[in-house]
Design a protein around this motif. Structure first.
Motif, PDB file in Angstrom:
ATOM      1  N   THR A 102      16.623  85.078  46.060  1.00  0.00           N
ATOM      2  CA  THR A 102      15.967  84.395  47.175  1.00  0.00           C
ATOM      3  C   THR A 102      14.453  84.592  47.154  1.00  0.00           C
ATOM      4  O   THR A 102      13.939  85.549  46.557  1.00  0.00           O
ATOM      5  CB  THR A 102      16.509  84.922  48.512  1.00  0.00           C
ATOM      6  N   LEU A 126      11.662  76.834  38.773  1.00  0.00           N
ATOM      7  CA  LEU A 126      12.677  76.828  39.825  1.00  0.00           C
ATOM      8  C   LEU A 126      13.821  77.698  39.338  1.00  0.00           C
ATOM      9  O   LEU A 126      14.321  77.511  38.233  1.00  0.00           O
ATOM     10  CB  LEU A 126      13.162  75.407  40.115  1.00  0.00           C
ATOM     11  N   GLU A 246      11.145  75.072  47.939  1.00  0.00           N
ATOM     12  CA  GLU A 246      12.467  74.915  47.336  1.00  0.00           C
ATOM     13  C   GLU A 246      12.686  73.462  46.936  1.00  0.00           C
ATOM     14  O   GLU A 246      12.134  72.541  47.539  1.00  0.00           O
ATOM     15  CB  GLU A 246      13.571  75.360  48.303  1.00  0.00           C
ATOM     16  N   ASN A 249      17.923  73.346  46.373  1.00  0.00           N
ATOM     17  CA  ASN A 249      18.416  74.696  46.675  1.00  0.00           C
ATOM     18  C   ASN A 249      17.883  75.774  45.738  1.00  0.00           C
ATOM     19  O   ASN A 249      18.368  76.900  45.769  1.00  0.00           O
ATOM     20  CB  ASN A 249      19.948  74.748  46.659  1.00  0.00           C
ATOM     21  N   PRO A 251      14.625  78.095  44.508  1.00  0.00           N
ATOM     22  CA  PRO A 251      13.297  78.501  44.961  1.00  0.00           C
ATOM     23  C   PRO A 251      12.275  78.552  43.841  1.00  0.00           C
ATOM     24  O   PRO A 251      12.585  78.870  42.692  1.00  0.00           O
ATOM     25  CB  PRO A 251      13.545  79.912  45.503  1.00  0.00           C
TER      26      PRO A 251
END
Length: 324
Positions: A102, A126, A246, A249, A251
Motif C-alpha cells: 500500500t 505502478l 493510483e 487499483n 499505487p
C-alpha cells in the motif's frame, strides 16, 4: 482517495482527545508538544514506523515455502544457500520477509516506486507488491548458490496485465529504493506467470534482497516538472517528499530527492499534467514530527508551498492510511 478536507476534519476532531502539554520556550511562550520521539531524523522515522520483518525458518536441504501475513509466498528449491565462501549450507536457516503493498507502507518504509527505464532514465512504476527476502544462519548472512533462483508469488490487485515485469531494488537512505527491470519479458515469458486462483503473479528471483512485480507508468499526454518549496518546513534538511496516486487499483508512490533553490523538485518533465495526486511531506525536528498533505491537479511547472502541522505518530498513521 477520500477528499483531504474530510480527512483533516476527522484528524482535527481526533486530535482534541490527545494528551498535549505546554513547555515554555526561551521567550517564556508556550509550545504544544504531542509526544517526544526517541528519534530526531527522518531515517529514525522510517526505522520505527516502517514495515518490520516477519521471521520464519526453513530446512536448507529440502527447501520449501514461507507464506507472509499478507499473502506473499516465497518458495526455495533444495540446497539453495551458500555462505560467504560459497560453502553449501545444511540445517535450519532463518528467513526474514517484508511485504509492502500500500502507499502508506511504501511511505513509512521509504520504499517508493521510483525506477530506471530500459534506457537508464528516471521514471516510476505502478506496483503489485514489493518483497524483501534475507537469509541467515546463526546470525551470518547467506546468499543463493550459483545458478539457483527462488520464486515469489504476490496477490494481484489489478488483474492480468502483460506489461507487468519483475524488478529488483537498490536501496539508499536518500532515495529509499530505485527499481530496475530484470529483463524485458513479463507474463508469458520464461520466469513469470499469472494465475487466476487466487489471482497472483509468480516470478523468479535470482538474488536475495528487494524484488517486486510492477509496470512502468506510461502517460501519452503532456508531462511537466513540479517543485516543492520548503520555506514552511520546520527542518528542510530532514524533509521527505512523496507524490501518490493510483491507477487500476495499483499505487504509484514517487519520492522527490532532487534539490533546487527553494526545496525539492520532481524528475524533469516526468509528471502527467492534469493528473490528480496527493503530496505528502514528513519532517522531524527537536524530537517531534510534522506532516503536510495536499491533493492537487498537476499543473505546468508549478511550485507548491506545503503547510506543515505538528502531528503525533498515530495522527500521521491515520492520515496516510486514507491513501490506501
Amino acid at each position: 482517495m477520500r477528499n483531504l478536507k474530510t480527512v483533516f476534519a476527522s484528524l482535527f476532531i481526533a486530535s482534541l482527545t490527545l494528551f498535549t502539554s505546554c513547555d515554555p520556550d526561551d521567550d517564556g511562550e508556550s509550545i504544544d508538544i504531542l509526544e517526544v520521539l526517541e528519534y530526531n531524523s527522518i531515517q529514525g522515522f522510517y526505522e520505527v514506523n516502517g514495515i518490520q520483518d516477519q521471521d520464519y525458518t526453513l530446512n536448507a536441504v529440502t527447501g520449501g515455502s514461507v507464506i507472509g501475513e499478507n499473502g506473499t509466498i516465497v518458495t526455495f528449491p533444495a540446497n539453495a544457500f551458500v555462505d560467504e565462501n560459497d560453502n553449501p549450507i545444511t540445517g535450519i536457516v532463518d528467513v526474514a520477509l517484508k511485504e509492502i503493498f500500500t502507499p502508506s507502507e511504501m511511505i513509512l518504509s521509504n520504499k517508493p516506486t521510483n525506477a530506471l527505464s530500459f534506457s537508464n532514465e528516471n521514471t516510476f512504476l505502478l506496483s503489485e507488491g514489493e518483497t524483501e527476502v534475507r537469509i541467515s544462519q546463526n546470525g551470518n548472512s547467506l546468499h543463493l548458490a550459483n545458478g539457483i533462483n527462488y520464486q515469489v508469488s504476490v496477490p494481484s490487485a489489478g488483474g492480468l496485465d502483460y506489461e507487468m515485469l519483475p524488478f529488483s531494488g537498490t536501496t539508499s537512505d536518500e532515495e529509499g529504493i530505485v527499481w530496475t527491470p530484470n529483463g524485458d519479458v513479463g507474463v508469458g515469458g520464461s520466469g513469470m506467470e499469472y494465475v487466476t486462483a487466487p489471482a497472483s503473479y509468480i516470478y523468479d528471483v535470482f538474488n536475495t534482497g528487494w524484488s517486486n512485480c510492477d509496470k512502468f507508468y506510461n502517460y501519452p499526454g503532456v508531462q511537466t516538472t513540479n517543485y516543492i518549496n520548503l520555506i514552511n518546513s520546520p527542518n528542510a534538511a530532514e524533509t521527505a517528499i512523496f507524490l501518490i496516486f493510483e491507477e487500476n487499483n495499483l499505487p504509484a508512490v514517487v519520492k522527490f530527492t532532487t534539490p533546487y533553490a527553494n526545496g525539492i523538485q520532481s524528475y524533469i518533465d516526468m509528471l502527467p499534467e492534469g493528473l490528480t495526486v496527493t503530496y505528502v511531506a514528513i519532517t522531524v525536528e527537536n524530537n517531534q514530527q510534522y506532516l503536510a498533505m495536499e491533493e492537487v491537479i498537476i499543473s505546468d511547472e508549478e511550485e507548491l508551498t506545503l503547510n506543515f502541522e505538528l502531528k503525533s505518530t498515530q495522527e500521521i498513521l491515520d492520515a496516510l492510511s486514507i491513501l490506501d
